[in-house]
Design a protein around this motif. Structure first.
Motif, PDB file in Angstrom:
ATOM      1  N   ARG A 156       1.003  -1.181   0.087  1.00 45.13           N
ATOM      2  CA  ARG A 156       0.065  -0.029  -0.028  1.00 45.13           C
ATOM      3  C   ARG A 156       0.760   1.348   0.203  1.00 45.13           C
ATOM      4  N   ALA A 160      -2.889   0.060  11.195  1.00 45.11           N
ATOM      5  CA  ALA A 160      -2.976   1.328  11.305  1.00 45.11           C
ATOM      6  C   ALA A 160      -3.391   2.227  10.077  1.00 45.11           C
ATOM      7  N   ALA A 161      -4.068   3.090  10.280  1.00 38.82           N
ATOM      8  CA  ALA A 161      -4.620   3.828   9.110  1.00 38.82           C
ATOM      9  C   ALA A 161      -3.810   4.699   8.303  1.00 38.82           C
ATOM     10  N   ASP A 172      -2.774   8.055   6.618  1.00 37.34           N
ATOM     11  CA  ASP A 172      -3.318   9.479   5.987  1.00 37.34           C
ATOM     12  C   ASP A 172      -2.821   9.800   4.793  1.00 37.34           C
ATOM     13  N   GLU A 173      -3.299   9.531   3.713  1.00 41.00           N
ATOM     14  CA  GLU A 173      -2.920   9.404   2.315  1.00 41.00           C
ATOM     15  C   GLU A 173      -2.654  10.753   1.742  1.00 41.00           C
TER      16      GLU A 173
END
Length: 134
Positions: free
Chosen positions: A31, A106-107, A109-110
């Motif tokens: 990702r 974990a997310a 923050d793109e």
């Protein structure tokens, strides 16, 4: 394992590393790699230090190291970058590098990561331009 040892290109070695991890770390590294390539379509992928993906644009931008409990994205000149979103959460004591440790679940923050990547590329380009004019 180096590109000379395997005959594989750096992108192929990175693909293999992602596949061999086979867990959340592989998915996270994949990702992050996608985000890097979206933010900087001209980025160059390398394979260094016997197994670390490294991304370059006018110089080293960042690495993608995998550990048991984290995927670490280390920015080569991170200490010189503004980080208004507070993404940097590791290697904060150094004079040059800064890192982001991503843990399982974990997310990302793109938008903030895209901005940080583009800022790193701009910094590299400006540094390279100054060095060429000397």
């Amino acid at each position: 394992m180096t590109t000379a040892d395997t005959g594989k290109s750096p992108p192929e070695l990175i693909d293999a590393r992602i596949a061999e991890l086979g867990d959340w770390r592989g998915a996270m590294l994949s990702r992050l790699r996608d985000i890097i390539k979206q933010a900087l379509p001209d980025v160059i992928e390398e394979w260094k230090w016997r197994g670390v993906p490294v991304w370059y644009q006018d110089g080293m931008l960042c690495t993608g190291e995998t550990y048991k409990k984290a995927v670490k994205m280390t920015f080569a000149k991170g200490a010189s970058l503004e980080d208004p979103s507070g993404l940097f959460n590791a290697s904060l004591e150094g004079n040059t590098r800064r890192a982001i440790d991503f843990h399982e679940g974990a997310a990302i923050d793109e938008d903030a990561l895209n901005a940080l990547l583009r800022a790193a590329a701009r910094l590299n380009a400006s540094t390279q331009k100054r060095e060429r004019t000397r």
